[in-house]
Design a protein around this motif. Structure first.
Motif, mmCIF file in Angstrom:
data_model
loop_
_atom_site.group_PDB
_atom_site.id
_atom_site.type_symbol
_atom_site.label_atom_id
_atom_site.label_comp_id
_atom_site.label_asym_id
_atom_site.label_seq_id
_atom_site.Cartn_x
_atom_site.Cartn_y
_atom_site.Cartn_z
ATOM 1 N N GLY A 169 16.880 -21.117 76.637
ATOM 2 C CA GLY A 169 15.654 -21.240 75.842
ATOM 3 C C GLY A 169 15.929 -20.999 74.363
ATOM 4 N N ILE A 170 16.760 -19.997 74.083
ATOM 5 C CA ILE A 170 17.117 -19.683 72.692
ATOM 6 C C ILE A 170 17.911 -20.841 72.088
ATOM 7 C CG2 ILE A 170 18.453 -18.128 71.201
ATOM 8 C CD1 ILE A 170 17.783 -15.886 73.303
ATOM 9 N N ILE A 171 18.869 -21.374 72.871
ATOM 10 C CA ILE A 171 19.684 -22.499 72.379
ATOM 11 C C ILE A 171 18.804 -23.714 72.089
ATOM 12 C CG2 ILE A 171 21.482 -24.169 73.031
ATOM 13 C CD1 ILE A 171 22.953 -21.894 74.409
ATOM 14 N N ILE A 172 17.864 -23.996 72.997
ATOM 15 C CA ILE A 172 16.952 -25.135 72.805
ATOM 16 C C ILE A 172 16.154 -24.940 71.508
ATOM 17 C CG2 ILE A 172 14.888 -26.321 73.713
ATOM 18 C CD1 ILE A 172 15.946 -25.576 76.572
ATOM 19 N N SER A 173 15.635 -23.730 71.276
ATOM 20 C CA SER A 173 14.831 -23.442 70.077
ATOM 21 C C SER A 173 15.636 -23.662 68.806
ATOM 22 C CB SER A 173 14.345 -21.987 70.090
ATOM 23 O OG SER A 173 13.759 -21.688 71.319
ATOM 24 N N VAL A 174 16.835 -23.075 68.764
ATOM 25 C CA VAL A 174 17.681 -23.190 67.574
ATOM 26 C C VAL A 174 18.023 -24.656 67.318
ATOM 27 C CG1 VAL A 174 19.959 -22.617 66.625
ATOM 28 C CG2 VAL A 174 18.619 -20.855 67.782
ATOM 29 N N TRP A 175 18.345 -25.372 68.386
ATOM 30 C CA TRP A 175 18.726 -26.783 68.285
ATOM 31 C C TRP A 175 17.583 -27.620 67.705
ATOM 32 C CZ3 TRP A 175 17.773 -30.834 72.305
ATOM 33 C CH2 TRP A 175 18.518 -31.979 72.076
ATOM 34 N N ILE A 176 16.358 -27.405 68.190
ATOM 35 C CA ILE A 176 15.194 -28.161 67.680
ATOM 36 C C ILE A 176 14.951 -27.829 66.199
ATOM 37 C CG2 ILE A 176 12.663 -28.401 67.828
ATOM 38 C CD1 ILE A 176 12.975 -28.056 70.903
ATOM 39 N N LEU A 177 14.984 -26.541 65.853
ATOM 40 C CA LEU A 177 14.700 -26.140 64.467
ATOM 41 C C LEU A 177 15.788 -26.627 63.508
ATOM 42 C CD1 LEU A 177 13.196 -22.561 64.896
ATOM 43 C CD2 LEU A 177 12.006 -24.716 64.501
ATOM 44 N N LEU A 178 17.057 -26.539 63.940
ATOM 45 C CA LEU A 178 18.147 -27.011 63.080
ATOM 46 C C LEU A 178 18.029 -28.507 62.823
ATOM 47 C CD1 LEU A 178 21.448 -25.200 64.149
ATOM 48 C CD2 LEU A 178 20.055 -24.839 62.126
ATOM 49 N N THR A 179 17.651 -29.254 63.867
ATOM 50 C CA THR A 179 17.496 -30.707 63.723
ATOM 51 C C THR A 179 16.442 -31.032 62.667
ATOM 52 O OG1 THR A 179 18.100 -31.026 66.039
ATOM 53 C CG2 THR A 179 16.931 -32.828 64.971
ATOM 54 N N PHE A 180 15.290 -30.372 62.747
ATOM 55 C CA PHE A 180 14.216 -30.636 61.784
ATOM 56 C C PHE A 180 14.582 -30.105 60.399
ATOM 57 C CE2 PHE A 180 11.755 -31.701 65.476
ATOM 58 C CZ PHE A 180 10.849 -32.634 64.999
ATOM 59 N N TYR A 181 15.300 -28.992 60.362
ATOM 60 C CA TYR A 181 15.707 -28.431 59.069
ATOM 61 C C TYR A 181 16.633 -29.398 58.340
ATOM 62 C CZ TYR A 181 18.088 -25.691 55.577
ATOM 63 O OH TYR A 181 18.628 -25.275 54.389
ATOM 64 N N VAL A 182 17.641 -29.900 59.055
ATOM 65 C CA VAL A 182 18.604 -30.826 58.443
ATOM 66 C C VAL A 182 17.892 -32.103 58.014
ATOM 67 C CG1 VAL A 182 20.609 -32.297 58.937
ATOM 68 C CG2 VAL A 182 20.653 -29.877 59.554
ATOM 69 N N ASN A 183 16.945 -32.572 58.831
ATOM 70 C CA ASN A 183 16.196 -33.787 58.503
ATOM 71 C C ASN A 183 15.495 -33.642 57.154
ATOM 72 O OD1 ASN A 183 13.395 -35.420 58.829
ATOM 73 N ND2 ASN A 183 15.078 -36.469 59.827
ATOM 74 N N ALA A 184 14.891 -32.482 56.892
ATOM 75 C CA ALA A 184 14.181 -32.261 55.627
ATOM 76 C C ALA A 184 15.160 -31.940 54.497
ATOM 77 C CB ALA A 184 13.182 -31.129 55.792
ATOM 78 N N ASP A 185 16.150 -31.100 54.806
ATOM 79 C CA ASP A 185 17.074 -30.621 53.783
ATOM 80 C C ASP A 185 17.940 -31.750 53.219
ATOM 81 O OD1 ASP A 185 18.152 -28.270 52.381
ATOM 82 O OD2 ASP A 185 20.002 -28.773 53.442
ATOM 83 N N ALA A 186 18.377 -32.665 54.092
ATOM 84 C CA ALA A 186 19.215 -33.786 53.634
ATOM 85 C C ALA A 186 18.444 -34.645 52.633
ATOM 86 C CB ALA A 186 19.684 -34.620 54.824
ATOM 87 N N GLY A 187 17.134 -34.787 52.852
ATOM 88 C CA GLY A 187 16.310 -35.601 51.961
ATOM 89 C C GLY A 187 16.281 -35.054 50.553
ATOM 90 N N ARG A 188 16.062 -33.738 50.405
ATOM 91 C CA ARG A 188 15.965 -33.174 49.056
ATOM 92 C C ARG A 188 17.316 -33.064 48.377
ATOM 93 N NH1 ARG A 188 14.756 -26.673 49.713
ATOM 94 N NH2 ARG A 188 16.410 -26.275 51.208
ATOM 95 N N ARG A 189 18.405 -33.255 49.141
ATOM 96 C CA ARG A 189 19.748 -33.252 48.552
ATOM 97 C C ARG A 189 20.272 -34.666 48.361
ATOM 98 N NH1 ARG A 189 21.910 -27.890 49.192
ATOM 99 N NH2 ARG A 189 20.422 -26.658 50.352
ATOM 100 N N HIS A 190 19.409 -35.660 48.554
ATOM 101 C CA HIS A 190 19.770 -37.076 48.417
ATOM 102 C C HIS A 190 20.938 -37.455 49.316
ATOM 103 C CE1 HIS A 190 16.865 -37.409 45.285
ATOM 104 N NE2 HIS A 190 17.452 -36.475 44.561
ATOM 105 N N MET A 191 20.884 -36.992 50.568
ATOM 106 C CA MET A 191 21.890 -37.371 51.564
ATOM 107 C C MET A 191 21.165 -38.158 52.657
ATOM 108 S SD MET A 191 23.746 -33.664 51.752
ATOM 109 C CE MET A 191 25.047 -34.026 52.931
ATOM 110 N N SER A 192 21.930 -38.841 53.503
ATOM 111 C CA SER A 192 21.318 -39.670 54.552
ATOM 112 C C SER A 192 20.625 -38.796 55.594
ATOM 113 C CB SER A 192 22.381 -40.532 55.227
ATOM 114 O OG SER A 192 21.848 -41.092 56.413
#
Ligand SMILES: [Zn+2]
Ligand SMILES: [Zn+2]
Length: 168
Positions: free
Chosen positions: A67-90
């Motif tokens: 359950g913890i792994i699933i949570s971290v995995w979902i949050l990291l995915t969404f974090y990278v999705n937003a973070d890459a945008g503001r850093r002008h990465m794909s």
């Protein structure tokens, strides 16, 4: 002129705020499905006398860990999705890498190679670099000057590094 430039290092709280609201909904649904259906179904496959025994307890512990792994995995995915945008990465490429490369290797690679967040001129919104003294687009002064020697000083300095005058 007193102008502070936004720091590239942001707090964890500010970092969490960039995660899309949908991520928290998906996280709640995923955990509900896992703890409400998935894990009980797995425990149910054990022989009845083992369900409350050692194997049942062990499976529950593994279940919580999953359950913890699933949570971290979902949050990291969404974090990278937003973070890459503001850093002008794909956004697409890095999101897919975090989802599909196992053991968080995708995220680790992203964290190592990610570009710095571009800083913006508070006057015109043009892109500036951390060591700029003036905005190249509008000539806005980006750093404070020492009242004694008139040289540019960094935010947070208590004394001028050039003439020793007390600043704070
Ligand atoms: Zn400007
Ligand atoms: Zn000075």
């Amino acid at each position: 002129m007193n102008t502070t430039i936004n720091n590239t290092h942001t707090s964890l709280k500010a970092e969490l705020r960039i995660i899309n609201k949908a991520a928290w909904v998906i996280l709640a649904v995923a955990l509900l499905l896992w703890f409400g259906l998935g894990l009980p179904a797995m425990i149910h496959t054990l022989p009845p006398h083992e369900q409350a025994g050692t194997e049942g307890v062990l499976l529950s512990v593994i279940g919580v860990f999953m359950g913890i792994i699933i949570s971290v995995w979902i949050l990291l995915t969404f974090y990278v999705n937003a973070d890459a945008g503001r850093r002008h990465m794909s956004r697409l490429m890095w999101t897919l890498l975090v989802i599909f490369v196992p053991y968080a290797i995708g995220f680790i690679v992203y964290y190592v190679v990610r570009r710095p967040i571009p800083q913006l001129c508070p006057n015109c919104g043009g892109v500036i670099q951390a060591d700029f003294l003036f905005c190249p687009a509008c000539r806005h002064e980006l750093k404070t000057r020492c009242p004694e020697c008139q040289r540019h000083v960094e935010t947070g300095w208590v004394n001028c590094a050039f003439c020793g005058r007390k600043l704070a």
